[in-house]
Design a protein around this motif. Structure first.
Motif, short mmCIF file in Angstrom:
data_model
loop_
_atom_site.label_atom_id
_atom_site.label_comp_id
_atom_site.label_asym_id
_atom_site.label_seq_id
_atom_site.Cartn_x
_atom_site.Cartn_y
_atom_site.Cartn_z
N VAL A 3 -8.75 1.84 4.36
CA VAL A 3 -8.54 1.92 2.91
C VAL A 3 -9.74 1.31 2.18
O VAL A 3 -10.27 1.88 1.22
CB VAL A 3 -7.24 1.20 2.50
CG1 VAL A 3 -7.14 1.09 0.98
CG2 VAL A 3 -6.03 1.95 3.05
N LEU A 13 0.83 -1.21 0.00
CA LEU A 13 0.00 0.00 0.00
C LEU A 13 0.86 1.26 0.00
O LEU A 13 0.53 2.26 -0.66
CB LEU A 13 -0.93 0.00 1.21
CG LEU A 13 -2.06 -1.04 1.20
CD1 LEU A 13 -2.74 -1.09 2.56
CD2 LEU A 13 -3.07 -0.75 0.10
N ALA A 26 2.48 1.63 -3.46
CA ALA A 26 1.49 2.09 -4.43
C ALA A 26 0.97 3.49 -4.13
O ALA A 26 0.09 3.99 -4.85
CB ALA A 26 0.33 1.10 -4.49
N LYS A 27 1.48 4.10 -3.05
CA LYS A 27 1.09 5.45 -2.64
C LYS A 27 -0.39 5.54 -2.27
O LYS A 27 -1.03 6.58 -2.40
CB LYS A 27 1.44 6.48 -3.72
CG LYS A 27 2.94 6.60 -3.98
CD LYS A 27 3.25 7.64 -5.04
CE LYS A 27 4.75 7.90 -5.15
NZ LYS A 27 5.55 6.70 -5.45
N ILE A 28 -0.94 4.42 -1.81
CA ILE A 28 -2.31 4.41 -1.32
C ILE A 28 -2.35 4.89 0.12
O ILE A 28 -3.33 5.50 0.56
CB ILE A 28 -2.92 3.00 -1.46
CG1 ILE A 28 -2.98 2.62 -2.95
CG2 ILE A 28 -4.30 2.91 -0.83
CD1 ILE A 28 -3.30 1.17 -3.20
N ILE A 29 -1.30 4.61 0.88
CA ILE A 29 -1.11 5.21 2.21
C ILE A 29 0.17 6.03 2.16
O ILE A 29 1.08 5.73 1.37
CB ILE A 29 -1.07 4.15 3.33
CG1 ILE A 29 0.09 3.18 3.11
CG2 ILE A 29 -2.39 3.42 3.42
CD1 ILE A 29 0.28 2.18 4.25
N SER A 30 0.26 7.03 2.99
CA SER A 30 1.39 7.96 2.90
C SER A 30 2.44 7.75 3.99
O SER A 30 3.49 8.38 3.95
CB SER A 30 0.88 9.40 2.97
OG SER A 30 0.17 9.62 4.19
N SER A 79 -6.01 -0.45 -10.07
CA SER A 79 -6.92 -0.05 -9.01
C SER A 79 -6.29 -0.24 -7.63
O SER A 79 -5.56 -1.21 -7.40
CB SER A 79 -8.20 -0.89 -9.09
OG SER A 79 -8.99 -0.72 -7.93
N PRO A 80 -6.56 0.67 -6.69
CA PRO A 80 -6.07 0.45 -5.32
C PRO A 80 -6.62 -0.84 -4.72
O PRO A 80 -5.98 -1.47 -3.88
CB PRO A 80 -6.57 1.69 -4.56
CG PRO A 80 -7.62 2.31 -5.42
CD PRO A 80 -7.27 1.96 -6.83
N ALA A 124 -11.25 4.25 0.02
CA ALA A 124 -10.56 4.39 -1.27
C ALA A 124 -11.58 4.39 -2.40
O ALA A 124 -12.61 3.71 -2.33
CB ALA A 124 -9.55 3.26 -1.46
#
Length: 701
Positions: free
Chosen positions: A130, A73, A76-80, A144-145, A134
């Motif tokens: 998420v 995650l 994939a830059k879904i969480i920072s 897709s995330p 998301a």
């Protein structure tokens, strides 16, 4: 445990919000059943033991499945931000005995179990957030995330099974039975196995990118294989049937074993399968958390090496050809049994997906067409080392899921086991293990006189060859000038509308120029001095694709895939002849050509002057000679007195073009003015070498 039974998800149909809830439920059940597995350990101390000396301690796997979600995650830059950077490094890698797997416990400071459990709780909250927030658009695809969420779920389900194998190898006194499902209560004498004939067929393997279920990268692509008629065992090989091999001295006769297998057998001093026990004259079977009297009608569980030895033993005893099935033959069995995809099951057709038992069961319990256990009970070893199908591409968020196993040392297992869930239970699942590794795996033997077909598609790693692959075929991945294509345009302009012209390429390299010329000319021969190079275009002819690695930066690599059909070259591959030959010492048969092209070769020759003085004997009257060279003469390759030019003579400069002209003038005339072409040699993602080649065209008098 029945409330945790589920199936993988259709990612293309339904509404977005309904799909969000479906994925949430799938995640929660996956998380819960994974944690339930570890309740069989009697105390926290057991987490610090190893089930297998080639794997990490058990605690690693409890942490690993959680860490995997966060690392992917975050990538994939879904969480920072990370939750625990130390854990997300400590529990990141170590599932196969690869060179980068560090299995030395002295290099680890393992945390207390309760800290890992607290970490898992924190990860669970992040993942649920998420899932709940998301953006979700159908269909869910690679970008897709939610593909990353599914990646984490399916990864965790893989480890549900592989961790159960490690727990199965712990001492019994460390475990509590009866906490993870119900063992099959049925056992008895083994049924007599028999062979069932199977008609051959053309099998199409691989799936399209729009397939509705989650898939790992190695499942995608398109591969066809003609399967010949064969006969297959009606049942998986049972413990009772395998006992015959043991009692006939199978573990003590080198003749039955491959070299690899015999080395393993001697190293382990193996006398029976890993999970068998013998107390005085009685045999027992070790399950995940208990031992039971040997159920002779259950499938034997062995590694590939033992399964292969059994087949060799059976062949020698009967005079017939027994072996394991290939992947394509297993799919033929699957088709004959008329089995459907997992999402179409009302109830599992076999002992799979934890729907019946938390153990194997009798080999004659689940009938599937004319066979039993084509899917389910235990995995089935195949003869096929795993590789990707033509068109294979790695997922950028998990580029090392498959490629490290494309080494010819990992064989595919098919069909799933009693604990195979999620993606593992799908038709297209492709999992492979080293041949000496144990899983919940056994085998079904086949009889066939047809030659064994093994797909050869390992990644080419020879750096000189891979650089040539990138130069010749890398325009599929960039917009940089391609020398082979530029030369083919020039040659096509020189002899337009004359497809019968005979063409000779004297520096085939990895074949791109010859393939391009074959679009327009029926008779193209390409020669190269090294077998290392020439085998690449030959493999392209035979298989339609080749794989190679390309340096990214530091120790990082790209994995490239050359597929002829992607270049529109698949239909013309039969009109080419690739041969190994020395341009300085050509056989007489390489004569009578209407055009000879010499790309980037002169500067590699030991005596280019002699070559140029003799080349007219290979060209038809009125024929053409095309030379492309950067004139970078190197005394290590070419003695100074053999250079055509690039030096001063009597105080005056002699260019390479001047020298070549002097050597050719007796037999050739310059056909057109010299022109420059750019050659790009990419050495890594950030390092390329640009050369300017002079192209000269000469017509034989």
């Amino acid at each position: 445990m029945t409330d945790l039974i589920t199936k993988t998800i259709d990612l293309r149909s339904g509404s977005s919000e309904a799909k969000r809830e479906e994925i949430r439920d799938y995640f929660l059940k996956t998380w819960a059943i994974d944690e339930l597995l570890y309740t069989q350990l009697k105390s926290d101390d057991i987490f610090y033991k190893r089930g297998d000396s080639l794997r990490h301690i058990i605690l690693f796997y409890l942490g690993h499945t959680a860490v995997f979600y966060i690392n992917k995650l975050f990538l994939a830059k879904i969480i920072s931000k990370r939750i625990n950077p130390r854990f997300e490094s400590l529990f990141a890698i170590g599932v196969d005995e690869m060179s980068w797997d560090d299995l030395d416990n002295n290099n680890y400071d393992w945390p207390p179990v309760h800290e890992v459990c607290v970490y898992r709780d924190e990860v669970k909250k992040v993942i649920l957030e998420v899932i709940d927030t998301a953006p979700l658009e159908l269909p869910i695809n690679w970008d897709s995330p939610f593909w990353i969420i599914m990646m984490g779920i399916e990864h965790e389900r893989i480890h549900l099974e592989t961790s159960s194998v490690l727990i199965r190898q712990l001492p019994l006194e460390d475990l509590t039975p009866g906490l993870f499902g119900v063992r099959c209560p049925s056992s008895g004498d083994a049924p007599k196995n028999e062979l069932v004939p199977v008609s051959g067929a053309k099998m199409k393997l691989g799936k399209l990118m729009d397939y509705p279920l989650y898939g790992w990268d190695n499942e995608y692509g398109n591969y066809e294989e003609e399967v010949s008629d064969f006969a297959a065992a009606k049942y998986l090989t049972s413990n009772g049937e395998f006992l015959e091999f043991i009692e006939d001295g199978g573990y003590n006769n080198e003749n039955y074993w491959t070299e690899e297998g015999w080395n393993w057998r001697n190293f382990k001093q193996a006398e029976m399968p890993l999970f068998w026990r013998k107390y005085e004259k009685e045999y027992y079977l070790r399950l995940v958390a208990e031992e039971i009297p040997m159920p002779w009608n259950w499938p034997v569980e062995v590694n590939y090496l033992e399964a292969k030895a059994f087949c060799n033993w059976k062949s020698m005893k009967t005079g017939k050809n027994f072996r394991l099935p290939t992947e394509a033959e297993w799919y033929r069995l699957h088709g004959v049994a008329q089995l459907n995809e997992v999402t179409e099951w009302e109830k599992a057709p076999g002992n799979i997906n934890l729907e019946y038992y938390s153990s194997p069961c009798p080999v004659n319990m689940f009938v599937q067409g004319q066979f039993f256990d084509v899917v389910g009970n235990v995995w089935q070893w195949t003869e096929t080392p795993i590789t990707g199908f033509p068109g294979f591409k790695v997922h950028p968020m998990y580029d090392d899921f498959s490629t490290p196993t494309f080494d010819g040392k990992h064989n595919l297992i098919k069909g799933g086991s009693w604990i195979s869930t999620g993606n593992e239970a799908t038709i297209h699942s492709r999992y492979a293990f080293r041949r000496h590794f144990y899983q919940h795996a056994g085998f079904r033997y086949v009889e066939s006189d047809a030659p064994l077909k093994i797909q050869q598609a390992d990644y080419e790693t020879d750096e000189e060859v891979t650089l040539s692959c990138e130069e010749n075929w890398g325009d599929a991945y960039s917009d940089q000038p391609n020398l082979a294509r530029q030369l083919s345009v020039i040659i096509n302009d020189l002899i337009k509308n004359n497809s019968d012209s005979r063409i000779l390429d004297l520096n085939a390299d990895t074949g791109r120029l010859a393939f391009e010329l074959a679009r327009s000319f029926k008779d193209v021969t390409a020669l190269d001095f090294t077998a290392r190079m020439i085998r690449i275009p030959i493999q392209l002819q035979e298989q339609g694709y080749v794989r190679y690695t390309m340096r990214d930066e530091g120790e990082l690599m790209f994995y490239r895939d050359i597929v002829l059909s992607d270049f529109g070259l698949n239909e013309i591959k039969g009109s080419l002849l690739f041969m190994q030959a020395d341009a300085m010492n050509l056989k007489d048969i390489y004569s009578g050509y209407d055009l000879i092209v010499v790309p980037s070769l002169l500067e590699e020759l030991s005596d280019p002057k002699a070559f140029l003085s003799d080349i007219h004997t290979r060209v038809n009257d009125g024929g053409l000679l095309v030379i492309a060279s950067d004139y970078q003469w190197d005394q290590k390759k070419t003695p100074r007195d053999k250079w055509p030019g690039g030096f001063k003579q009597d105080g005056e400069p002699v260019t390479s073009f001047d020298g070549i002209s002097s050597l050719l003038n007796n037999n050739f005339v310059l056909h057109s003015e010299p022109q420059d072409l750019i050659q790009i040699r990419k050495k890594s993602s950030r390092l390329s070498e640009k050369r300017i080649l002079q192209v000269t065209v000469w017509k034989k008098r």
